[in-house]
Design a protein around this motif. Structure first.
Motif, PDB file in Angstrom:
ATOM      1  N   GLY A 275       0.838  -1.401   0.015  1.00 40.49           N
ATOM      2  CA  GLY A 275       0.354  -0.457   0.016  1.00 40.49           C
ATOM      3  C   GLY A 275       0.791   1.150  -0.352  1.00 40.49           C
ATOM      4  N   VAL A 276       0.062   2.425   0.120  1.00 44.80           N
ATOM      5  CA  VAL A 276       1.085   3.979  -0.054  1.00 44.80           C
ATOM      6  C   VAL A 276       0.229   4.448   1.271  1.00 44.80           C
ATOM      7  CG1 VAL A 276       1.485   5.981  -1.056  1.00 44.80           C
ATOM      8  CG2 VAL A 276       0.730   3.924  -2.484  1.00 44.80           C
ATOM      9  N   ILE A 277       1.507   4.842   1.656  1.00 45.20           N
ATOM     10  CA  ILE A 277       0.615   5.794   3.611  1.00 45.20           C
ATOM     11  C   ILE A 277      -0.128   7.051   3.234  1.00 45.20           C
ATOM     12  CG2 ILE A 277       1.640   6.562   5.123  1.00 45.20           C
ATOM     13  CD1 ILE A 277       4.054   4.637   5.349  1.00 45.20           C
ATOM     14  N   LYS A 278      -0.789   7.221   3.498  1.00 45.63           N
ATOM     15  CA  LYS A 278      -2.025   8.023   3.219  1.00 45.63           C
ATOM     16  C   LYS A 278      -1.963   9.057   3.980  1.00 45.63           C
ATOM     17  CE  LYS A 278      -3.280   7.694  -0.743  1.00 45.63           C
ATOM     18  NZ  LYS A 278      -2.449   8.335  -1.988  1.00 45.63           N
ATOM     19  N   ALA A 279      -1.804   9.110   5.515  1.00 46.37           N
ATOM     20  CA  ALA A 279      -1.844   9.701   6.446  1.00 46.37           C
ATOM     21  C   ALA A 279      -1.769   8.855   8.075  1.00 46.37           C
ATOM     22  CB  ALA A 279      -3.717  10.096   7.237  1.00 46.37           C
ATOM     23  N   PHE A 280      -1.924   9.714   9.265  1.00 42.52           N
ATOM     24  CA  PHE A 280      -1.592   9.339  10.111  1.00 42.52           C
ATOM     25  C   PHE A 280      -2.436  10.313  11.420  1.00 42.52           C
ATOM     26  CE2 PHE A 280       3.056  10.045   8.210  1.00 42.52           C
ATOM     27  CZ  PHE A 280       3.528   8.612   8.891  1.00 42.52           C
ATOM     28  N   LYS A 281      -2.522   8.948  12.197  1.00 35.32           N
ATOM     29  CA  LYS A 281      -3.764   9.672  13.214  1.00 35.32           C
ATOM     30  C   LYS A 281      -2.862   9.454  14.223  1.00 35.32           C
ATOM     31  CE  LYS A 281      -6.411   5.683  11.823  1.00 35.32           C
ATOM     32  NZ  LYS A 281      -7.406   3.961  11.976  1.00 35.32           N
ATOM     33  N   GLY A 282      -2.146   9.686  14.995  1.00 38.34           N
ATOM     34  CA  GLY A 282      -1.250   9.682  15.814  1.00 38.34           C
ATOM     35  C   GLY A 282      -0.409  10.732  15.704  1.00 38.34           C
ATOM     36  N   LYS A 283      -0.400  12.076  16.846  1.00 37.07           N
ATOM     37  CA  LYS A 283      -0.114  12.560  17.273  1.00 37.07           C
ATOM     38  C   LYS A 283       1.251  13.159  17.960  1.00 37.07           C
ATOM     39  CE  LYS A 283      -3.884  14.643  15.699  1.00 37.07           C
ATOM     40  NZ  LYS A 283      -4.260  15.110  14.621  1.00 37.07           N
ATOM     41  N   GLY A 284       1.751  14.216  18.556  1.00 34.39           N
ATOM     42  CA  GLY A 284       3.144  14.455  19.048  1.00 34.39           C
ATOM     43  C   GLY A 284       4.109  12.756  19.297  1.00 34.39           C
ATOM     44  N   GLU A 285       4.621  12.558  20.067  1.00 32.11           N
ATOM     45  CA  GLU A 285       6.033  12.010  19.446  1.00 32.11           C
ATOM     46  C   GLU A 285       5.588  10.452  18.622  1.00 32.11           C
ATOM     47  OE1 GLU A 285       9.114  12.372  21.459  1.00 32.11           O
ATOM     48  OE2 GLU A 285       7.775  14.127  21.472  1.00 32.11           O
ATOM     49  N   VAL A 286       4.782   9.485  18.922  1.00 29.79           N
ATOM     50  CA  VAL A 286       4.173   8.687  17.987  1.00 29.79           C
ATOM     51  C   VAL A 286       4.514   8.567  16.615  1.00 29.79           C
ATOM     52  CG1 VAL A 286       2.609   6.741  17.330  1.00 29.79           C
ATOM     53  CG2 VAL A 286       2.992   8.037  19.755  1.00 29.79           C
ATOM     54  N   ARG A 287       3.837  10.440  16.000  1.00 27.69           N
ATOM     55  CA  ARG A 287       3.924  10.625  14.741  1.00 27.69           C
ATOM     56  C   ARG A 287       5.467  10.756  14.880  1.00 27.69           C
ATOM     57  NH1 ARG A 287       0.094  14.433  11.639  1.00 27.69           N
ATOM     58  NH2 ARG A 287       1.446  14.806   9.987  1.00 27.69           N
ATOM     59  N   LYS A 288       5.973  11.962  15.283  1.00 29.20           N
ATOM     60  CA  LYS A 288       7.751  11.662  14.767  1.00 29.20           C
ATOM     61  C   LYS A 288       7.951  10.478  15.331  1.00 29.20           C
ATOM     62  CE  LYS A 288      11.287  13.987  16.857  1.00 29.20           C
ATOM     63  NZ  LYS A 288      11.725  15.108  18.062  1.00 29.20           N
ATOM     64  N   HIS A 289       8.011   9.715  15.667  1.00 24.97           N
ATOM     65  CA  HIS A 289       9.191   8.786  16.134  1.00 24.97           C
ATOM     66  C   HIS A 289       8.210   7.805  14.794  1.00 24.97           C
ATOM     67  CE1 HIS A 289      10.794   5.383  17.382  1.00 24.97           C
ATOM     68  NE2 HIS A 289       9.654   4.502  17.018  1.00 24.97           N
ATOM     69  N   LEU A 290       7.478   7.675  14.323  1.00 16.76           N
ATOM     70  CA  LEU A 290       7.180   6.583  13.158  1.00 16.76           C
ATOM     71  C   LEU A 290       7.597   7.798  11.369  1.00 16.76           C
ATOM     72  CD1 LEU A 290       2.933   5.850  13.832  1.00 16.76           C
ATOM     73  CD2 LEU A 290       5.174   4.446  13.714  1.00 16.76           C
ATOM     74  N   MET A 291       7.526   8.741  11.785  1.00 16.09           N
ATOM     75  CA  MET A 291       7.878   9.241  10.281  1.00 16.09           C
ATOM     76  C   MET A 291       9.327   9.711  10.827  1.00 16.09           C
ATOM     77  SD  MET A 291       5.987  12.920  10.691  1.00 16.09           S
ATOM     78  CE  MET A 291       6.076  13.888   8.495  1.00 16.09           C
ATOM     79  N   GLU A 292       9.876   9.885  11.579  1.00 12.23           N
ATOM     80  CA  GLU A 292      11.726   9.937  11.721  1.00 12.23           C
ATOM     81  C   GLU A 292      12.756   7.693  11.295  1.00 12.23           C
ATOM     82  OE1 GLU A 292      12.565  10.056  15.945  1.00 12.23           O
ATOM     83  OE2 GLU A 292      12.563  12.022  15.221  1.00 12.23           O
TER      84      GLU A 292
ATOM     85  N   VAL B 106       6.677   8.252   6.401  1.00 14.24           N
ATOM     86  CA  VAL B 106       6.447   9.551   5.041  1.00 14.24           C
ATOM     87  C   VAL B 106       5.316   9.037   4.026  1.00 14.24           C
ATOM     88  CG1 VAL B 106       8.042  11.013   5.844  1.00 14.24           C
ATOM     89  CG2 VAL B 106       7.986   9.768   3.643  1.00 14.24           C
ATOM     90  N   ARG B 107       4.036  10.340   4.398  1.00 15.69           N
ATOM     91  CA  ARG B 107       2.976  10.348   3.168  1.00 15.69           C
ATOM     92  C   ARG B 107       3.438   9.889   1.617  1.00 15.69           C
ATOM     93  NH1 ARG B 107       0.269  15.518   5.701  1.00 15.69           N
ATOM     94  NH2 ARG B 107      -0.514  14.447   7.444  1.00 15.69           N
ATOM     95  N   GLY B 108       2.608   9.139   0.802  1.00 16.16           N
ATOM     96  CA  GLY B 108       3.303   8.907  -0.405  1.00 16.16           C
ATOM     97  C   GLY B 108       4.280   7.447  -0.418  1.00 16.16           C
ATOM     98  N   SER B 109       4.977   6.592   0.651  1.00 15.13           N
ATOM     99  CA  SER B 109       5.497   6.082   0.558  1.00 15.13           C
ATOM    100  C   SER B 109       4.684   4.676   0.129  1.00 15.13           C
ATOM    101  CB  SER B 109       6.288   5.715   2.278  1.00 15.13           C
ATOM    102  OG  SER B 109       7.137   7.094   2.094  1.00 15.13           O
ATOM    103  N   ASP B 110       5.658   3.873  -0.636  1.00 14.36           N
ATOM    104  CA  ASP B 110       5.194   2.530  -0.446  1.00 14.36           C
ATOM    105  C   ASP B 110       5.692   1.340   0.505  1.00 14.36           C
ATOM    106  OD1 ASP B 110       4.317   3.293  -3.021  1.00 14.36           O
ATOM    107  OD2 ASP B 110       5.728   2.376  -4.050  1.00 14.36           O
ATOM    108  N   ILE B 111       4.755   0.208   1.400  1.00 12.90           N
ATOM    109  CA  ILE B 111       4.957   0.450   2.662  1.00 12.90           C
ATOM    110  C   ILE B 111       4.053  -1.492   2.291  1.00 12.90           C
ATOM    111  CG2 ILE B 111       2.730   0.553   3.616  1.00 12.90           C
ATOM    112  CD1 ILE B 111       4.905   0.671   6.330  1.00 12.90           C
ATOM    113  N   LYS B 112       4.582  -2.466   2.118  1.00 12.71           N
ATOM    114  CA  LYS B 112       4.740  -3.493   1.808  1.00 12.71           C
ATOM    115  C   LYS B 112       4.924  -5.072   3.420  1.00 12.71           C
ATOM    116  CE  LYS B 112       5.637  -8.270  -0.411  1.00 12.71           C
ATOM    117  NZ  LYS B 112       6.533  -8.622  -1.073  1.00 12.71           N
ATOM    118  N   VAL B 113       3.827  -4.867   3.677  1.00 15.07           N
ATOM    119  CA  VAL B 113       4.101  -5.926   4.973  1.00 15.07           C
ATOM    120  C   VAL B 113       4.440  -7.364   4.815  1.00 15.07           C
ATOM    121  CG1 VAL B 113       2.372  -7.403   6.201  1.00 15.07           C
ATOM    122  CG2 VAL B 113       1.837  -5.210   6.252  1.00 15.07           C
TER     123      VAL B 113
END
Length: 76
Positions: free
Chosen positions: A14-31, A35-42
């Protein structure tokens, strides 16, 4: 169709569209490269659903199910 990352099955892409989390969780995931638009495979899901191993930007990463719930994916 938009789903949370924790609902994808092994092998789905899939493609990352959005994040529900805020603050530290969101920052950690982005680090980590989520990031939005990135392909991701399970790649793999543990028998009890935690952790989830994904491939993003050529890297394999493991995520806790709670963190994966914060990432909204559009399935390709």
């Amino acid at each position: 169709m938009i789903k949370s990352l924790n609902n994808l099955k092994q092998g789905e892409i899939g493609v990352i569209k959005a994040f529900k989390g805020k603050g530290e969780v969101r920052k950690h995931l982005m680090e980590m490269g989520f990031v939005r638009g990135s392909d991701i495979k399970v790649e793999r899901v543990a028998p009890l659903g935690d952790p989830i191993e994904v491939k993003i930007k050529g890297y394999s990463l493991s995520l806790r199910k709670e963190d994966a719930k914060q990432i909204e994916i559009e399935i390709k």
